[in-house]
Enzyme design. Structure first.
Site, short mmCIF file in Angstrom:
data_model
loop_
_atom_site.label_atom_id
_atom_site.label_comp_id
_atom_site.label_asym_id
_atom_site.label_seq_id
_atom_site.Cartn_x
_atom_site.Cartn_y
_atom_site.Cartn_z
N TYR A 1 21.55 -56.80 46.30
CA TYR A 1 20.17 -56.29 46.27
C TYR A 1 19.71 -55.63 47.57
CZ TYR A 1 20.10 -59.16 42.06
OH TYR A 1 20.39 -59.70 40.83
N ARG B 1 27.77 -55.04 36.06
CA ARG B 1 27.77 -56.46 36.40
C ARG B 1 28.14 -57.30 35.16
NH1 ARG B 1 22.45 -57.92 39.52
NH2 ARG B 1 23.72 -59.78 39.98
N PRO C 1 10.74 -62.59 37.89
CA PRO C 1 11.20 -63.79 38.57
C PRO C 1 12.25 -63.55 39.65
CG PRO C 1 11.88 -63.78 36.25
CD PRO C 1 10.89 -62.67 36.44
N ASN C 2 12.07 -64.27 40.73
CA ASN C 2 13.00 -64.35 41.87
C ASN C 2 12.98 -63.11 42.76
OD1 ASN C 2 14.03 -66.98 41.25
ND2 ASN C 2 15.09 -66.03 39.52
N ASN D 1 10.16 -54.06 37.26
CA ASN D 1 11.46 -54.72 37.39
C ASN D 1 11.30 -56.11 36.78
OD1 ASN D 1 13.82 -55.98 38.02
ND2 ASN D 1 13.92 -55.23 40.12
N HIS E 1 16.77 -59.65 30.14
CA HIS E 1 17.85 -60.03 29.24
C HIS E 1 17.47 -61.13 28.27
CE1 HIS E 1 19.68 -57.74 32.42
NE2 HIS E 1 19.47 -58.71 33.29
N HIS F 1 15.80 -51.36 37.72
CA HIS F 1 16.70 -52.38 38.25
C HIS F 1 17.31 -51.89 39.55
CE1 HIS F 1 16.23 -54.69 34.68
NE2 HIS F 1 16.44 -53.59 33.97
N ARG G 1 18.55 -63.19 50.47
CA ARG G 1 19.87 -63.61 50.00
C ARG G 1 20.51 -62.47 49.22
NH1 ARG G 1 19.31 -67.04 45.98
NH2 ARG G 1 21.55 -67.22 45.88
O1 CA2 Z 1 18.95 -55.38 39.62
C1 CA2 Z 1 17.82 -55.81 39.39
O2 CA2 Z 1 16.80 -55.34 39.88
C2 CA2 Z 1 17.65 -57.04 38.48
O3 CA2 Z 1 16.50 -56.83 37.68
C3 CA2 Z 1 17.44 -58.23 39.41
C4 CA2 Z 1 17.38 -59.57 38.69
C5 CA2 Z 1 18.56 -59.73 37.74
O4 CA2 Z 1 18.41 -60.92 36.98
C6 CA2 Z 1 18.70 -58.54 36.79
O5 CA2 Z 1 19.84 -58.74 35.99
C7 CA2 Z 1 18.84 -57.26 37.57
C8 CA2 Z 1 17.41 -60.72 39.69
C9 CA2 Z 1 16.28 -60.69 40.68
C10 CA2 Z 1 16.54 -61.77 41.69
O6 CA2 Z 1 16.60 -61.16 42.97
C11 CA2 Z 1 17.15 -61.87 44.00
C12 CA2 Z 1 17.08 -61.27 45.23
C13 CA2 Z 1 17.63 -61.89 46.32
C14 CA2 Z 1 18.22 -63.14 46.17
C15 CA2 Z 1 18.29 -63.74 44.94
C16 CA2 Z 1 17.74 -63.11 43.85
#
Ligand code: CA2
Length: 151
Positions: A23, A112, A10-11, A79, A85, A105, A18
């Site tokens: 990221y 974090r 997701p996301n 990923n 979590h 990740h 963003r």
């Molecule tokens: O660090 C990673 O790759 C994560 O898997 C990314 C997830 C986060 O919930 C994990 O804790 C770590 C979030 C992915 C969302 O990615 C975005 C990218 C740009 C803007 C907003 C969200």
């Protein structure tokens, strides 16, 4: 030609739009291209997917398990995003379908928030790549290839 499944939860479709401080500024389409380049060097095809839906991701993991058994796929770089979590269901899918998974990740989740420190996926992952930015994707493909190569 055997393939590697690169799965994004997701996301991750928002990548590059963003939160560049966390990221980076590379888009998911750019990440797909990086994966194709790396896999090509290793003689592998890439099946690159993203979904915001847990059930869809579970179905794809089951499909990957079948493809592995047929000798068509070497496993998955995954990923899981925030499902990392939260999701016992994805843990069970990987275990049940016997998929070789490299958990990946982009960010260093351990540096974090505390809620990102626990992973339901890690106990059923063969390897983990954390905190290398999007460079982790080609690194994980290379690692999966090394771990699963037979000759
Ligand atoms: O660090 C990673 O790759 C994560 O898997 C990314 C997830 C986060 O919930 C994990 O804790 C770590 C979030 C992915 C969302 O990615 C975005 C990218 C740009 C803007 C907003 C969200």
């Amino acid at each position: 030609m055997a393939s590697v499944l690169v799965l994004n939860g997701p996301n991750l479709n928002l990548l590059g739009t963003r939160k560049p401080e966390v990221y980076g500024s590379t888009s998911l389409a750019d990440v797909e291209e990086m994966c194709r380049q790396e896999a090509g060097k290793l003689g592998l095809d890439v099946d690159f997917r993203q979904s915001n839906h847990e059930g869809q991701l579970i179905d794809w993991i089951h499909e990957c398990g079948r493809a592995m058994k047929a000798g068509d796929c070497i496993g998955a770089v995954y990923n899981p995003g925030a499902h990392t979590h939260t999701s016992v269901a994805l843990h069970d899918a990987i275990e049940g379908a016997e998929v070789t998974v490299i958990e990946l990740h982009i960010s260093n989740v351990h540096a974090r928030e505390e809620f990102r420190h626990h992973s339901f996926i890690s106990p059923v992952a063969r390897g983990i790549v954390v905190g290398f930015g999007v460079l982790g994707y080609p690194l994980a493909i290379q690692g999966l290839h090394q771990l699963t190569r037979t000759a």
